[in-house]
Design a protein around this motif. Structure first.
Motif, PDB file in Angstrom:
ATOM      1  N   TYR A  24       0.808  -1.214   0.000  1.00 19.14           N
ATOM      2  CA  TYR A  24       0.000   0.000   0.000  1.00 19.14           C
ATOM      3  C   TYR A  24       0.848   1.274   0.000  1.00 19.14           C
ATOM      4  O   TYR A  24       0.305   2.377   0.051  1.00 19.14           O
ATOM      5  CB  TYR A  24      -0.934   0.018   1.211  1.00 19.14           C
ATOM      6  CG  TYR A  24      -2.051  -1.001   1.112  1.00 19.14           C
ATOM      7  CD1 TYR A  24      -3.300  -0.652   0.602  1.00 19.14           C
ATOM      8  CD2 TYR A  24      -1.844  -2.322   1.506  1.00 19.14           C
ATOM      9  CE1 TYR A  24      -4.314  -1.588   0.499  1.00 19.14           C
ATOM     10  CE2 TYR A  24      -2.858  -3.262   1.415  1.00 19.14           C
ATOM     11  CZ  TYR A  24      -4.085  -2.891   0.902  1.00 19.14           C
ATOM     12  OH  TYR A  24      -5.103  -3.819   0.796  1.00 19.14           O
ATOM     13  N   GLN A  25       2.166   1.116  -0.067  1.00 17.62           N
ATOM     14  CA  GLN A  25       3.021   2.287  -0.143  1.00 17.62           C
ATOM     15  C   GLN A  25       2.909   2.934  -1.518  1.00 17.62           C
ATOM     16  O   GLN A  25       2.525   2.294  -2.488  1.00 17.62           O
ATOM     17  CB  GLN A  25       4.461   1.906   0.175  1.00 17.62           C
ATOM     18  CG  GLN A  25       4.652   1.509   1.632  1.00 17.62           C
ATOM     19  CD  GLN A  25       6.047   1.020   1.953  1.00 17.62           C
ATOM     20  OE1 GLN A  25       6.949   1.099   1.117  1.00 17.62           O
ATOM     21  NE2 GLN A  25       6.233   0.485   3.153  1.00 17.62           N
ATOM     22  N   HIS A  26       3.184   4.239  -1.576  1.00 15.36           N
ATOM     23  CA  HIS A  26       3.051   5.036  -2.795  1.00 15.36           C
ATOM     24  C   HIS A  26       1.592   5.167  -3.234  1.00 15.36           C
ATOM     25  O   HIS A  26       1.310   5.366  -4.411  1.00 15.36           O
ATOM     26  CB  HIS A  26       3.890   4.444  -3.940  1.00 15.36           C
ATOM     27  CG  HIS A  26       5.314   4.190  -3.553  1.00 15.36           C
ATOM     28  ND1 HIS A  26       6.203   5.201  -3.241  1.00 15.36           N
ATOM     29  CD2 HIS A  26       6.000   3.031  -3.392  1.00 15.36           C
ATOM     30  CE1 HIS A  26       7.376   4.676  -2.921  1.00 15.36           C
ATOM     31  NE2 HIS A  26       7.278   3.355  -2.993  1.00 15.36           N
ATOM     32  N   ARG A  27       0.696   5.057  -2.268  1.00 14.60           N
ATOM     33  CA  ARG A  27      -0.730   5.247  -2.562  1.00 14.60           C
ATOM     34  C   ARG A  27      -1.335   6.303  -1.631  1.00 14.60           C
ATOM     35  O   ARG A  27      -2.527   6.320  -1.397  1.00 14.60           O
ATOM     36  CB  ARG A  27      -1.476   3.910  -2.421  1.00 14.60           C
ATOM     37  CG  ARG A  27      -1.126   2.918  -3.528  1.00 14.60           C
ATOM     38  CD  ARG A  27      -1.753   1.558  -3.296  1.00 14.60           C
ATOM     39  NE  ARG A  27      -3.194   1.622  -3.118  1.00 14.60           N
ATOM     40  CZ  ARG A  27      -3.961   0.562  -2.881  1.00 14.60           C
ATOM     41  NH1 ARG A  27      -3.405  -0.647  -2.795  1.00 14.60           N
ATOM     42  NH2 ARG A  27      -5.260   0.681  -2.722  1.00 14.60           N
ATOM     43  N   ASN A  28      -0.485   7.159  -1.094  1.00 14.89           N
ATOM     44  CA  ASN A  28      -0.936   8.316  -0.307  1.00 14.89           C
ATOM     45  C   ASN A  28      -1.436   7.952   1.082  1.00 14.89           C
ATOM     46  O   ASN A  28      -2.012   8.794   1.779  1.00 14.89           O
ATOM     47  CB  ASN A  28      -2.037   9.087  -1.050  1.00 14.89           C
ATOM     48  CG  ASN A  28      -1.862  10.580  -0.965  1.00 14.89           C
ATOM     49  OD1 ASN A  28      -0.733  11.074  -0.916  1.00 14.89           O
ATOM     50  ND2 ASN A  28      -2.962  11.303  -0.947  1.00 14.89           N
ATOM     51  N   VAL A  29      -1.236   6.709   1.515  1.00 15.36           N
ATOM     52  CA  VAL A  29      -1.744   6.284   2.816  1.00 15.36           C
ATOM     53  C   VAL A  29      -0.976   6.976   3.947  1.00 15.36           C
ATOM     54  O   VAL A  29      -1.568   7.461   4.909  1.00 15.36           O
ATOM     55  CB  VAL A  29      -1.682   4.757   2.971  1.00 15.36           C
ATOM     56  CG1 VAL A  29      -2.200   4.340   4.347  1.00 15.36           C
ATOM     57  CG2 VAL A  29      -2.494   4.076   1.872  1.00 15.36           C
ATOM     58  N   GLY A  30       0.348   7.021   3.832  1.00 12.73           N
ATOM     59  CA  GLY A  30       1.146   7.687   4.852  1.00 12.73           C
ATOM     60  C   GLY A  30       0.796   9.156   4.978  1.00 12.73           C
ATOM     61  O   GLY A  30       0.709   9.692   6.099  1.00 12.73           O
ATOM     62  N   TYR A  31       0.582   9.810   3.850  1.00 18.53           N
ATOM     63  CA  TYR A  31       0.190  11.223   3.864  1.00 18.53           C
ATOM     64  C   TYR A  31      -1.138  11.412   4.569  1.00 18.53           C
ATOM     65  O   TYR A  31      -1.316  12.327   5.379  1.00 18.53           O
ATOM     66  CB  TYR A  31       0.110  11.743   2.435  1.00 18.53           C
ATOM     67  CG  TYR A  31      -0.230  13.204   2.326  1.00 18.53           C
ATOM     68  CD1 TYR A  31       0.748  14.180   2.501  1.00 18.53           C
ATOM     69  CD2 TYR A  31      -1.533  13.615   2.039  1.00 18.53           C
ATOM     70  CE1 TYR A  31       0.444  15.526   2.406  1.00 18.53           C
ATOM     71  CE2 TYR A  31      -1.850  14.959   1.937  1.00 18.53           C
ATOM     72  CZ  TYR A  31      -0.850  15.913   2.120  1.00 18.53           C
ATOM     73  OH  TYR A  31      -1.172  17.253   2.025  1.00 18.53           O
ATOM     74  N   ARG A  32      -2.082  10.533   4.303  1.00 15.94           N
ATOM     75  CA  ARG A  32      -3.400  10.645   4.944  1.00 15.94           C
ATOM     76  C   ARG A  32      -3.311  10.384   6.442  1.00 15.94           C
ATOM     77  O   ARG A  32      -4.008  11.023   7.236  1.00 15.94           O
ATOM     78  CB  ARG A  32      -4.375   9.680   4.279  1.00 15.94           C
ATOM     79  CG  ARG A  32      -4.786  10.076   2.862  1.00 15.94           C
ATOM     80  CD  ARG A  32      -5.845   9.157   2.319  1.00 15.94           C
ATOM     81  NE  ARG A  32      -7.021   9.154   3.178  1.00 15.94           N
ATOM     82  CZ  ARG A  32      -7.983   8.241   3.115  1.00 15.94           C
ATOM     83  NH1 ARG A  32      -7.887   7.234   2.252  1.00 15.94           N
ATOM     84  NH2 ARG A  32      -9.027   8.295   3.921  1.00 15.94           N
ATOM     85  N   LEU A  33      -2.444   9.450   6.851  1.00 17.08           N
ATOM     86  CA  LEU A  33      -2.246   9.214   8.283  1.00 17.08           C
ATOM     87  C   LEU A  33      -1.698  10.463   8.969  1.00 17.08           C
ATOM     88  O   LEU A  33      -2.156  10.851  10.047  1.00 17.08           O
ATOM     89  CB  LEU A  33      -1.294   8.041   8.495  1.00 17.08           C
ATOM     90  CG  LEU A  33      -1.887   6.635   8.394  1.00 17.08           C
ATOM     91  CD1 LEU A  33      -0.776   5.599   8.274  1.00 17.08           C
ATOM     92  CD2 LEU A  33      -2.779   6.322   9.594  1.00 17.08           C
ATOM     93  N   LYS A  34      -0.704  11.113   8.331  1.00 15.88           N
ATOM     94  CA  LYS A  34      -0.134  12.315   8.925  1.00 15.88           C
ATOM     95  C   LYS A  34      -1.143  13.462   8.964  1.00 15.88           C
ATOM     96  O   LYS A  34      -1.210  14.214   9.948  1.00 15.88           O
ATOM     97  CB  LYS A  34       1.118  12.747   8.162  1.00 15.88           C
ATOM     98  CG  LYS A  34       2.269  11.763   8.224  1.00 15.88           C
ATOM     99  CD  LYS A  34       2.730  11.486   9.653  1.00 15.88           C
ATOM    100  CE  LYS A  34       3.371  12.677  10.310  1.00 15.88           C
ATOM    101  NZ  LYS A  34       3.907  12.339  11.662  1.00 15.88           N
ATOM    102  N   GLN A  35      -1.941  13.602   7.927  1.00 14.78           N
ATOM    103  CA  GLN A  35      -2.943  14.667   7.926  1.00 14.78           C
ATOM    104  C   GLN A  35      -4.015  14.416   8.985  1.00 14.78           C
ATOM    105  O   GLN A  35      -4.472  15.363   9.652  1.00 14.78           O
ATOM    106  CB  GLN A  35      -3.586  14.794   6.538  1.00 14.78           C
ATOM    107  CG  GLN A  35      -2.642  15.289   5.456  1.00 14.78           C
ATOM    108  CD  GLN A  35      -2.108  16.687   5.726  1.00 14.78           C
ATOM    109  OE1 GLN A  35      -2.758  17.514   6.355  1.00 14.78           O
ATOM    110  NE2 GLN A  35      -0.892  16.959   5.262  1.00 14.78           N
TER     111      GLN A  35
END
Length: 260
Positions: free
Chosen positions: A86-97
Motif C-alpha cells: 500500500y506504499q506510494h498510494r498516499n496512505v502515509g500522507y493521509r495518516l499524517k494529515q
C-alpha cells in the motif's frame, strides 16, 4: 478494492493489529515493538494511535504521544508505517494529515518526530510534501538498531518540526533551488564537501536518491559526510526548509535564518 479509511485506535484489539503492522513494516524483533499495553497508556495520557484500513484489514498505523519542547506542549509522532503493498498510494500522507487534524482539535500547535536524513524518500515526504523544517541533528539517536531497515548503520536522525498553525505553502523560489551552492555533493557515489558554501543565504546538501545500489562502505561514507555537513550548517544558523528531487539528484535546501 474498498475505500481506505483512517480511524482512531481505541481498543486493545486495535492496538494488537497495529503491533502486527510494526513487525511487518520494520521487521523488528518482539522486544523492539511498541506493545499494545503502551499504546493504551499513550491514549490515556493524551496521545493518539491511528490505523489505516482497507475494509476491515489494517494496512497502516501511526502512534504519537504528548511531550514538551522548550517548555511548550507538542505532540511527538514516534512511528508511522504502511504495508509495502500500500506504499506510494498516499496512505502515509493521509495518516499524517489525520494526526495533524486530531492534534489541532486537541490543542497542539506543533508535531515533532525524527527521521533518517539519509533516506531521500522520507526527506521528500517530510519537507516537500508536509512542509516540516529541521535544524536539530542527533548522532546515533536510537543506538544500535537491528530491524531490517536500520541494521548495520548508525541511527543518526533529523528532528522534524511541523507547525500546525499554518497551511503548508511552497516557501522557496526555484531560483534559489537552481542556483544555491552545494555544501555537500556527490561524485561517483561518494560525498564531496564544499565548506566555502557556508555564508550564502541558501545552500544545498546532496544525498543519494537511493541507497539500494550503494555498498556498505559508501553508505557509511555518506552517513558521516552528511552528519558533518548538517551539523556544520545548523551551527552556522541554517534551517532545512525544503527538499529538491529530480531525475538523478536529491538535495536538502537550507536557509540561513540569521540573515533574514
Amino acid at each position: 478494492m474498498s475505500e481506505i479509511v483512517i480511524r482512531v485506535l481505541e481498543s486493545i484489539e486495535d492496538f494488537e493489529q497495529a503491533v502486527e503492522i510494526e513487525i511487518a513494516v520494520w521487521g523488528v524483533q518482539d522486544r523492539d515493538v511498541i506493545p499494545s499495553s503502551l499504546m493504551q497508556a499513550i491514549r490515556s495520557a493524551g496521545g493518539i494511535s491511528l490505523g489505516a484500513y482497507d475494509g476491515e484489514v489494517m494496512i497502516g498505523m501511526s502512534v504519537a504521544f504528548p511531550g514538551f519542547r522548550n517548555g511548550t506542549p507538542m505532540l511527538w509522532s514516534h512511528v508511522t508505517g504502511v504495508l509495502s503493498d500500500y506504499q506510494h498510494r498516499n496512505v502515509g500522507y493521509r495518516l499524517k494529515q489525520a494526526q495533524a487534524e486530531w492534534g489541532r482539535a486537541a490543542g497542539y500547535r506543533e508535531i515533532r518526530w525524527t527521521f533518517d536524513p539519509l533516506q531521500a524518500g522520507n526527506a521528500n515526504f517530510n519537507l516537500r510534501m508536509l512542509g516540516v523544517t529541521s535544524n536539530l541533528y542527533y548522532i546515533n539517536f536510537y543506538g544500535t538498531m537491528n530491524d531490517a531497515i536500520n541494521r548495520g548503520i548508525a541511527s543518526d536522525r533529523l528532528e522534524a518540526s511541523w507547525d500546525l498553525t499554518t497551511t503548508h505553502q511552497p516557501r522557496v523560489s526555484n531560483d534559489y533551488a537552481n542556483t544555491s551552492p552545494y555544501l555537500l555533493s556527490g561524485a561517483e557515489d561518494r560525498p564531496v564537501s564544499h565548506s566555502e558554501a557556508i555564508g550564502q543565504n541558501f545552500i544545498r546538501i546532496e544525498i543519494p536518491c537511493s541507497l539500494k545500489a550503494l555498498d556498505v562502505a559508501s553508505r557509511k561514507a555518506w552517513r558521516f559526510a552528511l552528519r558533518e555537513a548538517l551539523i556544520q550548517a545548523f551551527n552556522a544558523g541554517y534551517t532545512a526548509v525544503d527538499f529538491l528531487r529530480d531525475a538523478d539528484r536529491c538535495a536538502y535546501l537550507l536557509r540561513l535564518d540569521a540573515n533574514l
